[in-house]
Enzyme design. Sequence first.
Site, PDB file in Angstrom:
ATOM      1  CB  SER A 262     -11.142   2.211   5.342  1.00 53.42           C
ATOM      2  OG  SER A 262     -11.845   1.502   4.351  1.00 53.42           O
ATOM      3  CE  LYS A 263      -5.479   1.755   0.560  1.00 49.75           C
ATOM      4  NZ  LYS A 263      -4.276   1.919  -0.206  1.00 49.75           N
ATOM      5  NE  ARG A 264     -11.618  -3.587   0.408  1.00 50.66           N
ATOM      6  CZ  ARG A 264     -11.100  -4.531   1.169  1.00 50.66           C
ATOM      7  NH1 ARG A 264     -11.608  -4.771   2.359  1.00 50.66           N
ATOM      8  NH2 ARG A 264     -10.073  -5.247   0.743  1.00 50.66           N
TER       9      ARG A 264
END
Length: 514
Positions: A262-264
Amino acid sequence: MTDSSVRVRFAPSNTGTLHLGGARTALYNWLYARKRGGTFVLRIEDTDRVRSTDAFCADILDTMRWLGLDWDEGPETAAVDGPSKGEHGPYFQSERGALYRPFVERLTETGNAYRCFCSADRLTELREKQQAEKASFRGYDRRCRSLDPAETAKRAEAGEACTIRLAVPEGETGWDDGIKGAVSWNNAEIDDLILVRSDGTPTYNLVVVLDDHLMAITDVIRGDDHTSNTPKQILIANALGLTPPRFAHIPLILGPEGRKLSKRKAQFQDGVKVEADVAPYRDAGYPAEAFLNFMALLGWALDDKTEVFTREELIRDFSFDGVTKSGSRLDLKKLEHFAGIHIRAMEPDAIADAVTPSLVAAGLVSEVDAAGDKRAAIVALAGANRERLTKFSDIVEKASFVFGDVTEYDAKSEKNLLKNEGAAADVLRKYAVALEGKAPDAGQLEEQARSLAEEWDVKFGQLVHPIRAALTGVAVGPPIFDVFAMIGMDAARERLTRAAAWVDERRKATESSS
RNA sequence: GACCCUAUCGUCUAGUUAGGUCUAGGACACUGGGUUUUCAACCCAGCAACAGGGGUUCAAAUCCCCUUAGGGUCGCCA
Protein backbone atom coordinates in the site's frame (compact mmCIF):
# COMPACT_ATOMS: atom_id res chain seq x y z
CA MET A 1 -3.21 -21.53 -28.44
CA THR A 2 -3.64 -18.57 -30.75
CA ASP A 3 -7.02 -16.97 -30.58
CA SER A 4 -7.23 -13.51 -32.05
CA SER A 5 -10.74 -13.03 -30.70
CA VAL A 6 -9.32 -12.73 -27.20
CA ARG A 7 -9.76 -9.24 -25.83
CA VAL A 8 -8.47 -8.30 -22.41
CA ARG A 9 -8.24 -4.98 -20.66
CA PHE A 10 -6.35 -3.17 -17.98
CA ALA A 11 -8.60 -0.64 -16.32
CA PRO A 12 -6.77 1.44 -13.73
CA SER A 13 -8.40 4.39 -12.09
CA ASN A 14 -6.30 7.51 -12.16
CA THR A 15 -6.79 8.30 -8.52
CA GLY A 16 -3.16 7.38 -7.97
CA THR A 17 0.08 6.47 -9.68
CA LEU A 18 0.75 3.04 -11.16
CA HIS A 19 1.14 0.60 -8.33
CA LEU A 20 3.19 -2.59 -8.45
CA GLY A 21 0.07 -4.70 -8.11
CA GLY A 22 -1.59 -2.83 -10.94
CA ALA A 23 1.49 -3.12 -13.09
CA ARG A 24 1.59 -6.86 -12.63
CA THR A 25 -2.09 -7.10 -13.46
CA ALA A 26 -1.36 -5.13 -16.62
CA LEU A 27 1.58 -7.42 -17.35
CA TYR A 28 -0.44 -10.62 -17.02
CA ASN A 29 -3.18 -9.18 -19.22
CA TRP A 30 -0.63 -8.10 -21.76
CA LEU A 31 1.14 -11.46 -21.76
CA TYR A 32 -2.16 -13.27 -22.16
CA ALA A 33 -3.17 -11.05 -25.08
CA ARG A 34 0.21 -11.22 -26.79
CA LYS A 35 0.42 -14.95 -26.43
CA ARG A 36 -2.99 -15.48 -27.98
CA GLY A 37 -2.54 -12.86 -30.62
CA GLY A 38 -5.48 -11.04 -29.04
CA THR A 39 -6.11 -7.42 -28.17
CA PHE A 40 -4.97 -5.53 -25.10
CA VAL A 41 -7.22 -2.63 -24.20
CA LEU A 42 -6.35 0.19 -21.82
CA ARG A 43 -9.29 1.94 -20.22
CA ILE A 44 -9.00 4.71 -17.67
CA GLU A 45 -11.64 4.62 -14.98
CA ASP A 46 -11.74 8.29 -14.17
CA THR A 47 -15.26 8.61 -12.87
CA ASP A 48 -14.17 9.65 -9.40
CA ARG A 49 -14.17 13.29 -10.35
CA VAL A 50 -12.63 14.56 -7.16
CA ARG A 51 -9.68 12.22 -6.88
CA SER A 52 -8.85 11.57 -10.53
CA THR A 53 -6.16 13.73 -12.08
CA ASP A 54 -4.45 14.06 -15.44
CA ALA A 55 -1.09 13.83 -13.69
CA PHE A 56 -1.90 10.38 -12.34
CA CYS A 57 -3.13 9.33 -15.74
CA ALA A 58 0.09 10.55 -17.33
CA ASP A 59 2.10 8.59 -14.77
CA ILE A 60 0.19 5.43 -15.59
CA LEU A 61 0.67 5.86 -19.33
CA ASP A 62 4.35 6.76 -18.99
CA THR A 63 5.11 3.88 -16.69
CA MET A 64 3.38 1.38 -18.91
CA ARG A 65 5.37 2.67 -21.85
CA TRP A 66 8.56 2.31 -19.86
CA LEU A 67 7.66 -1.30 -19.09
CA GLY A 68 6.94 -1.85 -22.76
CA LEU A 69 3.34 -2.84 -22.09
CA ASP A 70 1.94 -1.42 -25.28
CA TRP A 71 -1.81 -1.34 -25.69
CA ASP A 72 -3.71 -1.94 -28.89
CA GLU A 73 -6.65 0.19 -27.92
CA GLY A 74 -6.84 3.04 -25.49
CA PRO A 75 -5.87 6.64 -24.92
CA GLU A 76 -2.68 8.02 -26.36
CA THR A 77 -2.36 10.94 -24.01
CA ALA A 78 -3.64 11.78 -20.57
CA ALA A 79 -6.09 14.24 -22.07
CA VAL A 80 -9.69 13.11 -22.15
CA ASP A 81 -10.24 14.82 -25.48
CA GLY A 82 -6.85 13.78 -26.83
CA PRO A 83 -6.30 11.20 -29.54
CA SER A 84 -6.96 7.54 -28.92
CA LYS A 85 -6.67 4.33 -30.87
CA GLY A 86 -9.27 1.64 -31.29
CA GLU A 87 -12.87 1.28 -32.36
CA HIS A 88 -14.41 0.83 -28.95
CA GLY A 89 -13.77 4.24 -27.44
CA PRO A 90 -13.92 6.53 -25.73
CA TYR A 91 -11.37 4.96 -23.41
CA PHE A 92 -11.93 7.38 -20.59
CA GLN A 93 -14.88 6.20 -18.60
CA SER A 94 -15.99 9.73 -17.83
CA GLU A 95 -16.68 10.16 -21.54
CA ARG A 96 -18.92 7.16 -21.83
CA GLY A 97 -21.95 8.29 -19.83
CA ALA A 98 -24.33 8.41 -22.77
CA LEU A 99 -23.64 4.79 -23.67
CA TYR A 100 -25.10 3.48 -20.43
CA ARG A 101 -28.61 4.93 -20.54
CA PRO A 102 -30.40 2.29 -22.60
CA PHE A 103 -29.07 -0.44 -20.35
CA VAL A 104 -30.32 1.27 -17.23
CA GLU A 105 -33.76 1.54 -18.77
CA ARG A 106 -33.74 -2.12 -19.68
CA LEU A 107 -32.87 -2.95 -16.09
CA THR A 108 -35.85 -1.17 -14.57
CA GLU A 109 -38.26 -2.22 -17.30
CA THR A 110 -37.52 -5.89 -16.81
CA GLY A 111 -37.90 -5.59 -13.06
CA ASN A 112 -34.33 -6.75 -12.45
CA ALA A 113 -33.67 -3.45 -10.76
CA TYR A 114 -35.80 -1.15 -8.68
CA ARG A 115 -35.92 2.45 -7.53
CA CYS A 116 -34.87 3.09 -3.97
CA PHE A 117 -35.87 6.24 -2.13
CA CYS A 118 -33.92 5.63 1.03
CA SER A 119 -31.75 8.58 1.94
CA ALA A 120 -28.02 8.38 2.36
CA ASP A 121 -28.57 9.21 6.02
CA ARG A 122 -30.86 6.27 6.52
CA LEU A 123 -28.31 3.98 4.90
CA THR A 124 -25.55 5.24 7.13
CA GLU A 125 -27.76 4.73 10.14
CA LEU A 126 -28.61 1.24 8.98
CA ARG A 127 -24.97 0.39 8.49
CA GLU A 128 -24.02 1.69 11.92
CA LYS A 129 -26.80 -0.25 13.52
CA GLN A 130 -25.73 -3.45 11.79
CA GLN A 131 -22.19 -2.92 12.94
CA ALA A 132 -23.23 -2.20 16.50
CA GLU A 133 -25.40 -5.29 16.60
CA LYS A 134 -22.62 -7.34 15.00
CA ALA A 135 -25.16 -8.51 12.49
CA SER A 136 -23.91 -11.19 10.15
CA PHE A 137 -25.55 -9.66 7.09
CA ARG A 138 -24.47 -6.16 6.38
CA GLY A 139 -26.17 -4.41 3.55
CA TYR A 140 -29.36 -2.86 2.37
CA ASP A 141 -32.50 -4.14 4.04
CA ARG A 142 -34.43 -4.07 0.75
CA ARG A 143 -37.10 -1.80 2.10
CA CYS A 144 -37.89 -0.27 -1.30
CA ARG A 145 -37.83 -3.52 -3.17
CA SER A 146 -41.49 -4.23 -2.52
CA LEU A 147 -42.66 -0.83 -3.71
CA ASP A 148 -45.00 -0.79 -6.68
CA PRO A 149 -42.97 -0.04 -9.85
CA ALA A 150 -45.67 2.10 -11.37
CA GLU A 151 -45.76 4.23 -8.29
CA THR A 152 -41.99 4.54 -7.97
CA ALA A 153 -41.82 5.60 -11.60
CA LYS A 154 -44.31 8.34 -10.86
CA ARG A 155 -42.40 9.52 -7.80
CA ALA A 156 -39.17 9.60 -9.76
CA GLU A 157 -40.81 11.55 -12.55
CA ALA A 158 -42.09 14.02 -10.01
CA GLY A 159 -38.49 14.71 -9.17
CA GLU A 160 -38.06 12.70 -6.00
CA ALA A 161 -34.44 11.64 -5.60
CA CYS A 162 -33.84 7.93 -5.91
CA THR A 163 -31.14 5.40 -6.67
CA ILE A 164 -31.55 2.26 -8.71
CA ARG A 165 -30.68 -1.02 -7.08
CA LEU A 166 -30.16 -4.48 -8.43
CA ALA A 167 -32.85 -6.92 -7.35
CA VAL A 168 -30.63 -9.82 -6.45
CA PRO A 169 -32.49 -13.08 -7.07
CA GLU A 170 -32.32 -16.15 -4.87
CA GLY A 171 -29.85 -18.89 -5.69
CA GLU A 172 -26.16 -19.37 -6.23
CA THR A 173 -23.79 -17.41 -8.38
CA GLY A 174 -20.53 -18.99 -9.37
CA TRP A 175 -17.97 -19.11 -12.10
CA ASP A 176 -14.99 -21.12 -13.19
CA ASP A 177 -12.09 -18.87 -12.40
CA GLY A 178 -9.10 -19.13 -14.69
CA ILE A 179 -6.80 -19.26 -11.70
CA LYS A 180 -8.81 -20.11 -8.62
CA GLY A 181 -11.03 -22.74 -10.19
CA ALA A 182 -14.66 -23.04 -9.12
CA VAL A 183 -15.82 -20.16 -6.94
CA SER A 184 -19.36 -19.70 -5.82
CA TRP A 185 -21.50 -17.40 -3.71
CA ASN A 186 -24.84 -17.77 -2.09
CA ASN A 187 -26.92 -14.89 -3.42
CA ALA A 188 -28.26 -14.30 0.06
CA GLU A 189 -24.83 -12.90 0.87
CA ILE A 190 -25.03 -10.36 -1.89
CA ASP A 191 -26.39 -6.92 -1.26
CA ASP A 192 -28.98 -5.24 -3.49
CA LEU A 193 -26.24 -2.95 -4.64
CA ILE A 194 -26.80 0.49 -6.06
CA LEU A 195 -26.39 0.61 -9.84
CA VAL A 196 -27.33 4.23 -10.43
CA ARG A 197 -26.71 7.03 -7.97
CA SER A 198 -29.32 9.60 -7.09
CA ASP A 199 -27.54 12.03 -9.40
CA GLY A 200 -28.15 9.66 -12.26
CA THR A 201 -24.58 8.44 -12.71
CA PRO A 202 -23.92 4.71 -12.82
CA THR A 203 -21.72 3.07 -10.19
CA TYR A 204 -18.55 1.09 -10.69
CA ASN A 205 -20.02 -2.39 -10.80
CA LEU A 206 -22.55 -1.48 -13.45
CA VAL A 207 -20.09 0.49 -15.52
CA VAL A 208 -17.54 -2.30 -15.51
CA VAL A 209 -20.07 -4.77 -16.80
CA LEU A 210 -21.26 -2.37 -19.46
CA ASP A 211 -17.82 -1.27 -20.58
CA ASP A 212 -16.52 -4.80 -20.74
CA HIS A 213 -19.53 -5.77 -22.79
CA LEU A 214 -19.34 -2.73 -25.07
CA MET A 215 -15.63 -3.25 -25.54
CA ALA A 216 -16.21 -6.93 -26.29
CA ILE A 217 -13.89 -8.04 -23.51
CA THR A 218 -13.62 -11.82 -23.42
CA ASP A 219 -11.38 -12.27 -20.38
CA VAL A 220 -11.20 -10.21 -17.24
CA ILE A 221 -7.86 -10.70 -15.51
CA ARG A 222 -7.59 -8.68 -12.32
CA GLY A 223 -6.44 -8.64 -8.75
CA ASP A 224 -7.83 -10.94 -6.10
CA ASP A 225 -9.35 -7.95 -4.34
CA HIS A 226 -12.00 -7.97 -7.05
CA THR A 227 -13.13 -11.52 -6.41
CA SER A 228 -16.03 -10.44 -4.28
CA ASN A 229 -17.21 -8.03 -6.98
CA THR A 230 -17.41 -10.82 -9.50
CA PRO A 231 -20.70 -12.41 -8.41
CA LYS A 232 -22.25 -8.96 -8.40
CA GLN A 233 -21.06 -8.31 -11.89
CA ILE A 234 -22.24 -11.68 -13.12
CA LEU A 235 -25.63 -10.97 -11.61
CA ILE A 236 -25.77 -7.61 -13.36
CA ALA A 237 -24.79 -9.19 -16.66
CA ASN A 238 -27.47 -11.82 -16.19
CA ALA A 239 -30.04 -9.15 -15.39
CA LEU A 240 -29.19 -7.47 -18.68
CA GLY A 241 -29.20 -10.71 -20.63
CA LEU A 242 -25.48 -10.42 -21.35
CA THR A 243 -22.96 -13.22 -21.30
CA PRO A 244 -20.32 -12.45 -18.67
CA PRO A 245 -16.67 -12.68 -19.71
CA ARG A 246 -14.32 -15.31 -18.32
CA PHE A 247 -12.71 -14.28 -15.07
CA ALA A 248 -9.25 -14.88 -13.67
CA HIS A 249 -8.20 -13.46 -10.31
CA ILE A 250 -4.52 -13.18 -9.57
CA PRO A 251 -3.27 -13.24 -5.99
CA LEU A 252 -2.13 -10.02 -4.41
CA ILE A 253 1.40 -8.75 -4.02
CA LEU A 254 2.36 -8.38 -0.39
CA GLY A 255 5.08 -6.21 1.05
CA PRO A 256 8.12 -7.71 2.80
CA GLU A 257 6.21 -7.58 6.06
CA GLY A 258 3.42 -9.69 4.63
CA ARG A 259 0.72 -7.10 4.36
CA LYS A 260 -0.96 -5.92 1.21
CA LEU A 261 1.30 -3.47 -0.56
CA SER A 262 0.00 0.00 0.00
CA LYS A 263 1.11 3.54 -0.65
CA ARG A 264 -0.26 4.68 2.69
CA LYS A 265 1.53 2.33 5.04
CA ALA A 266 5.10 1.84 3.96
CA GLN A 267 6.77 -1.50 4.56
CA PHE A 268 10.48 -2.01 5.10
CA GLN A 269 13.04 -4.60 4.14
CA ASP A 270 16.25 -4.48 6.19
CA GLY A 271 15.36 -0.96 7.15
CA VAL A 272 14.87 0.16 3.56
CA LYS A 273 11.46 1.41 2.52
CA VAL A 274 9.93 -0.67 -0.22
CA GLU A 275 8.25 1.45 -2.85
CA ALA A 276 4.73 0.44 -3.83
CA ASP A 277 4.79 2.48 -7.01
CA VAL A 278 6.58 1.49 -10.17
CA ALA A 279 8.03 4.86 -11.15
CA PRO A 280 10.60 4.94 -8.33
CA TYR A 281 12.14 1.73 -9.65
CA ARG A 282 12.43 3.26 -13.08
CA ASP A 283 13.91 6.42 -11.63
CA ALA A 284 16.38 4.43 -9.55
CA GLY A 285 17.66 2.94 -12.78
CA TYR A 286 16.44 -0.63 -12.86
CA PRO A 287 16.20 -2.04 -16.38
CA ALA A 288 12.61 -2.35 -17.52
CA GLU A 289 13.10 -5.88 -18.72
CA ALA A 290 14.50 -6.98 -15.37
CA PHE A 291 11.62 -5.36 -13.57
CA LEU A 292 9.21 -7.16 -15.87
CA ASN A 293 10.99 -10.44 -15.21
CA PHE A 294 10.81 -9.83 -11.49
CA MET A 295 7.11 -8.96 -11.54
CA ALA A 296 6.25 -11.91 -13.73
CA LEU A 297 7.88 -14.30 -11.28
CA LEU A 298 5.97 -12.78 -8.40
CA GLY A 299 3.09 -15.22 -8.53
CA TRP A 300 3.98 -17.19 -11.60
CA ALA A 301 6.51 -19.86 -12.46
CA LEU A 302 7.10 -21.88 -15.60
CA ASP A 303 8.76 -24.87 -13.97
CA ASP A 304 11.17 -25.79 -11.22
CA LYS A 305 14.23 -24.27 -12.92
CA THR A 306 13.73 -21.38 -15.28
CA GLU A 307 13.90 -17.92 -13.78
CA VAL A 308 15.39 -15.57 -16.29
CA PHE A 309 13.05 -14.54 -19.06
CA THR A 310 13.20 -11.99 -21.81
CA ARG A 311 10.02 -10.26 -22.82
CA GLU A 312 9.56 -12.67 -25.71
CA GLU A 313 10.13 -15.72 -23.57
CA LEU A 314 7.58 -14.46 -21.10
CA ILE A 315 5.02 -14.18 -23.87
CA ARG A 316 5.87 -17.63 -25.12
CA ASP A 317 5.73 -19.34 -21.74
CA PHE A 318 3.08 -17.50 -19.76
CA SER A 319 -0.09 -19.33 -18.82
CA PHE A 320 -2.58 -19.40 -15.97
CA ASP A 321 -1.40 -22.90 -15.10
CA GLY A 322 1.73 -21.44 -13.60
CA VAL A 323 0.03 -18.72 -11.60
CA THR A 324 0.13 -19.31 -7.85
CA LYS A 325 -2.98 -19.13 -5.76
CA SER A 326 -1.47 -17.48 -2.73
CA GLY A 327 -0.21 -13.95 -2.35
CA SER A 328 3.50 -13.32 -2.66
CA ARG A 329 5.82 -11.03 -0.78
CA LEU A 330 8.24 -9.04 -2.78
CA ASP A 331 11.93 -9.24 -2.12
CA LEU A 332 14.13 -6.40 -3.33
CA LYS A 333 17.20 -8.62 -3.25
CA LYS A 334 15.66 -10.76 -5.92
CA LEU A 335 14.93 -7.73 -8.05
CA GLU A 336 18.57 -6.71 -7.77
CA HIS A 337 19.62 -10.18 -8.77
CA PHE A 338 17.47 -10.07 -11.88
CA ALA A 339 18.65 -6.57 -12.70
CA GLY A 340 22.27 -7.69 -12.52
CA ILE A 341 21.60 -10.59 -14.84
CA HIS A 342 19.79 -8.46 -17.38
CA ILE A 343 22.50 -5.80 -17.35
CA ARG A 344 25.22 -8.39 -17.79
CA ALA A 345 23.43 -9.64 -20.87
CA MET A 346 23.62 -6.21 -22.49
CA GLU A 347 26.27 -4.92 -24.89
CA PRO A 348 28.55 -2.14 -23.53
CA ASP A 349 27.09 0.22 -26.08
CA ALA A 350 23.57 -0.39 -24.84
CA ILE A 351 24.66 -0.06 -21.23
CA ALA A 352 26.35 3.19 -22.11
CA ASP A 353 23.09 4.48 -23.56
CA ALA A 354 21.17 3.42 -20.47
CA VAL A 355 23.69 4.83 -18.07
CA THR A 356 24.22 8.23 -19.69
CA PRO A 357 21.14 9.93 -18.20
CA SER A 358 22.39 9.08 -14.71
CA LEU A 359 25.81 10.53 -15.45
CA VAL A 360 24.29 13.68 -16.85
CA ALA A 361 21.89 13.99 -13.94
CA ALA A 362 24.78 13.64 -11.51
CA GLY A 363 26.54 16.48 -13.27
CA LEU A 364 29.53 14.37 -14.27
CA VAL A 365 29.19 15.03 -17.99
CA SER A 366 27.20 17.36 -20.14
CA GLU A 367 24.68 15.93 -22.52
CA VAL A 368 26.75 17.20 -25.42
CA ASP A 369 30.01 15.61 -24.25
CA ALA A 370 28.23 12.37 -23.46
CA ALA A 371 27.23 12.09 -27.07
CA GLY A 372 30.55 13.41 -28.36
CA ASP A 373 34.01 13.55 -26.83
CA LYS A 374 33.18 11.45 -23.80
CA ARG A 375 31.16 8.77 -25.54
CA ALA A 376 34.12 6.40 -25.86
CA ALA A 377 34.95 6.85 -22.19
CA ILE A 378 31.37 6.08 -21.23
CA VAL A 379 31.32 2.95 -23.33
CA ALA A 380 34.57 1.83 -21.72
CA LEU A 381 33.22 2.63 -18.28
CA ALA A 382 29.98 0.79 -18.99
CA GLY A 383 31.74 -2.24 -20.39
CA ALA A 384 34.20 -2.49 -17.52
CA ASN A 385 31.45 -2.23 -14.92
CA ARG A 386 28.98 -4.58 -16.53
CA GLU A 387 29.39 -7.14 -13.74
CA ARG A 388 29.16 -4.52 -11.05
CA LEU A 389 25.85 -2.86 -11.81
CA THR A 390 22.57 -3.71 -10.19
CA LYS A 391 20.86 -0.65 -11.58
CA PHE A 392 21.96 1.90 -14.12
CA SER A 393 22.32 4.70 -11.62
CA ASP A 394 25.00 2.68 -9.81
CA ILE A 395 27.35 3.89 -12.50
CA VAL A 396 27.61 7.29 -10.81
CA GLU A 397 29.60 6.04 -7.85
CA LYS A 398 31.94 4.18 -10.21
CA ALA A 399 32.56 7.13 -12.44
CA SER A 400 34.00 9.90 -10.34
CA PHE A 401 37.62 9.26 -11.34
CA VAL A 402 36.68 9.14 -15.00
CA PHE A 403 35.18 12.60 -15.32
CA GLY A 404 37.00 14.30 -12.48
CA ASP A 405 40.67 14.34 -11.62
CA VAL A 406 42.10 12.26 -8.78
CA THR A 407 42.91 14.71 -6.02
CA GLU A 408 43.12 12.42 -3.02
CA TYR A 409 43.57 8.78 -2.15
CA ASP A 410 41.41 6.72 0.13
CA ALA A 411 42.93 4.96 3.13
CA LYS A 412 43.59 1.69 1.37
CA SER A 413 45.08 3.41 -1.65
CA GLU A 414 47.36 5.44 0.57
CA LYS A 415 48.56 2.28 2.15
CA ASN A 416 49.22 0.71 -1.21
CA LEU A 417 51.22 3.73 -2.29
CA LEU A 418 53.26 4.10 0.86
CA LYS A 419 54.18 0.55 1.76
CA ASN A 420 57.60 -0.93 0.99
CA GLU A 421 59.29 2.30 1.96
CA GLY A 422 57.94 4.25 -0.93
CA ALA A 423 59.23 1.94 -3.61
CA ALA A 424 55.98 2.62 -5.42
CA ALA A 425 57.13 6.09 -6.40
CA ASP A 426 59.99 4.72 -8.39
CA VAL A 427 57.87 2.01 -9.96
CA LEU A 428 55.16 4.43 -10.98
CA ARG A 429 57.63 6.82 -12.57
CA LYS A 430 59.25 4.04 -14.55
CA TYR A 431 55.83 2.75 -15.55
CA ALA A 432 54.74 6.16 -16.77
CA VAL A 433 57.74 6.27 -19.03
CA ALA A 434 57.16 2.75 -20.28
CA LEU A 435 53.65 3.74 -21.23
CA GLU A 436 54.81 6.27 -23.76
CA GLY A 437 53.27 5.68 -27.15
CA LYS A 438 51.06 2.81 -25.94
CA ALA A 439 47.45 2.35 -26.98
CA PRO A 440 44.77 2.01 -24.28
CA ASP A 441 44.24 -1.67 -24.99
CA ALA A 442 43.61 -3.58 -21.77
CA GLY A 443 45.01 -6.87 -23.01
CA GLN A 444 48.23 -5.41 -24.36
CA LEU A 445 48.73 -3.21 -21.33
CA GLU A 446 48.37 -6.12 -18.98
CA GLU A 447 50.82 -8.16 -20.96
CA GLN A 448 53.31 -5.34 -20.86
CA ALA A 449 52.82 -4.80 -17.16
CA ARG A 450 53.47 -8.45 -16.43
CA SER A 451 56.75 -8.47 -18.26
CA LEU A 452 57.76 -5.15 -16.69
CA ALA A 453 57.13 -6.54 -13.24
CA GLU A 454 59.36 -9.44 -14.06
CA GLU A 455 62.02 -7.19 -15.49
CA TRP A 456 61.97 -4.90 -12.45
CA ASP A 457 61.82 -7.86 -10.13
CA VAL A 458 58.67 -6.78 -8.30
CA LYS A 459 55.56 -8.79 -7.67
CA PHE A 460 52.72 -8.09 -10.07
CA GLY A 461 50.64 -6.89 -7.16
CA GLN A 462 53.32 -4.39 -6.17
CA LEU A 463 52.94 -2.82 -9.56
CA VAL A 464 49.20 -3.11 -10.01
CA HIS A 465 48.03 -1.84 -6.64
CA PRO A 466 49.91 1.46 -6.81
CA ILE A 467 48.70 1.93 -10.38
CA ARG A 468 45.13 1.50 -9.24
CA ALA A 469 45.66 3.99 -6.46
CA ALA A 470 47.28 6.48 -8.80
CA LEU A 471 44.67 6.25 -11.53
CA THR A 472 41.49 5.98 -9.50
CA GLY A 473 42.30 7.10 -5.97
CA VAL A 474 40.31 4.20 -4.60
CA ALA A 475 41.17 0.59 -3.90
CA VAL A 476 38.00 -0.86 -5.37
CA GLY A 477 37.14 -0.65 -9.01
CA PRO A 478 37.06 -2.32 -12.39
CA PRO A 479 40.04 -4.28 -13.77
CA ILE A 480 42.73 -1.64 -13.73
CA PHE A 481 43.91 -2.00 -17.31
CA ASP A 482 40.39 -1.12 -18.47
CA VAL A 483 40.76 2.24 -16.81
CA PHE A 484 43.19 3.58 -19.40
CA ALA A 485 40.50 3.59 -22.05
CA MET A 486 38.25 5.58 -19.74
CA ILE A 487 40.64 8.35 -18.84
CA GLY A 488 43.02 8.34 -21.79
CA MET A 489 46.75 7.64 -21.89
CA ASP A 490 47.89 11.21 -21.30
CA ALA A 491 45.81 11.63 -18.18
CA ALA A 492 46.92 8.21 -17.00
CA ARG A 493 50.61 9.08 -17.25
CA GLU A 494 50.04 12.38 -15.55
CA ARG A 495 48.25 10.69 -12.66
CA LEU A 496 51.04 8.16 -12.33
CA THR A 497 53.75 10.78 -12.02
CA ARG A 498 51.61 12.87 -9.74
CA ALA A 499 51.08 9.91 -7.44
CA ALA A 500 54.80 9.27 -7.42
CA ALA A 501 55.42 12.86 -6.40
CA TRP A 502 52.76 12.57 -3.71
CA VAL A 503 54.54 9.52 -2.28
CA ASP A 504 57.84 11.37 -2.11
CA GLU A 505 56.27 14.32 -0.41
CA ARG A 506 54.50 12.22 2.14
CA ARG A 507 57.66 10.37 3.02
CA LYS A 508 59.59 13.58 3.38
CA ALA A 509 56.89 14.97 5.65
CA THR A 510 56.82 11.94 7.93
CA GLU A 511 60.64 11.81 8.10
CA SER A 512 60.96 15.42 9.18
CA SER A 513 58.23 15.13 11.75
CA SER A 514 59.67 12.05 13.39
C1' G B 1 -18.91 -10.29 12.89
C1' A B 2 -20.29 -12.64 7.93
C1' C B 3 -18.69 -14.44 3.36
C1' C B 4 -14.75 -15.80 -0.18
C1' C B 5 -9.72 -17.36 -0.96
C1' U B 6 -5.01 -19.28 0.57
C1' A B 7 -1.31 -22.33 3.52
C1' U B 8 6.07 -26.31 1.12
C1' C B 9 13.04 -23.63 3.33
C1' G B 10 13.72 -16.41 6.04
C1' U B 11 11.80 -15.00 0.66
C1' C B 12 10.04 -16.46 -4.60
C1' U B 13 8.66 -21.20 -5.97
C1' A B 14 8.62 -26.86 -8.29
C1' G B 15 6.02 -31.07 -6.78
C1' U B 16 -0.77 -31.45 -5.44
C1' U B 17 -5.17 -31.93 -11.06
C1' A B 18 -3.99 -38.42 -12.53
C1' G B 19 -1.32 -40.71 -4.01
C1' G B 20 4.33 -44.41 -4.53
C1' U B 21 9.90 -42.21 -8.88
C1' C B 22 10.14 -36.74 -2.72
C1' U B 23 15.47 -39.35 2.92
C1' A B 24 10.82 -32.80 -1.00
C1' G B 25 13.99 -29.96 -6.40
C1' G B 26 15.58 -24.91 -8.10
C1' A B 27 16.50 -19.63 -7.20
C1' C B 28 17.35 -15.27 -3.88
C1' A B 29 19.41 -14.29 0.83
C1' C B 30 22.90 -16.12 4.34
C1' U B 31 27.63 -19.08 5.72
C1' G B 32 32.25 -21.43 4.18
C1' G B 33 35.70 -22.39 0.22
C1' G B 34 37.85 -21.74 -4.84
C1' U B 35 39.28 -18.30 -8.82
C1' U B 36 41.29 -13.28 -9.11
C1' U B 37 45.35 -7.02 -9.64
C1' U B 38 40.81 -4.89 -5.83
C1' C B 39 35.45 -5.16 -5.84
C1' A B 40 32.20 -7.75 -8.42
C1' A B 41 31.02 -11.66 -11.63
C1' C B 42 31.82 -16.86 -11.87
C1' C B 43 32.43 -22.04 -9.72
C1' C B 44 31.91 -25.55 -5.50
C1' A B 45 29.88 -26.75 -0.77
C1' G B 46 26.64 -25.84 3.38
C1' C B 47 22.21 -24.03 6.01
C1' A B 48 16.99 -24.45 5.67
C1' A B 49 10.33 -26.23 4.62
C1' C B 50 5.42 -29.98 3.59
C1' A B 51 1.09 -24.92 9.78
C1' G B 52 -1.29 -28.47 13.62
C1' G B 53 -4.63 -32.55 14.49
C1' G B 54 -7.66 -36.36 12.81
C1' G B 55 -9.09 -39.66 8.99
C1' U B 56 -9.01 -42.69 3.89
C1' U B 57 -5.07 -46.06 2.01
C1' C B 58 -0.42 -51.27 1.62
C1' A B 59 1.34 -46.09 0.79
C1' A B 60 -0.30 -38.93 1.74
C1' A B 61 3.35 -32.78 0.68
C1' U B 62 -0.44 -34.76 -2.70
C1' C B 63 -7.41 -36.99 -1.25
C1' C B 64 -11.33 -35.79 2.92
C1' C B 65 -12.65 -33.29 7.67
C1' C B 66 -11.56 -30.03 11.74
C1' U B 67 -8.46 -26.37 13.99
C1' U B 68 -5.11 -22.47 13.50
C1' A B 69 -2.88 -18.59 10.80
C1' G B 70 -2.73 -15.11 6.79
C1' G B 71 -5.15 -12.34 3.03
C1' G B 72 -9.44 -10.19 0.55
C1' U B 73 -14.43 -8.07 0.55
C1' C B 74 -18.66 -6.24 2.99
C1' G B 75 -19.68 2.51 0.37
C1' C B 76 -24.76 6.72 -3.67
C1' C B 77 -15.09 4.77 -4.06
C1' A B 78 -13.03 2.42 -8.02
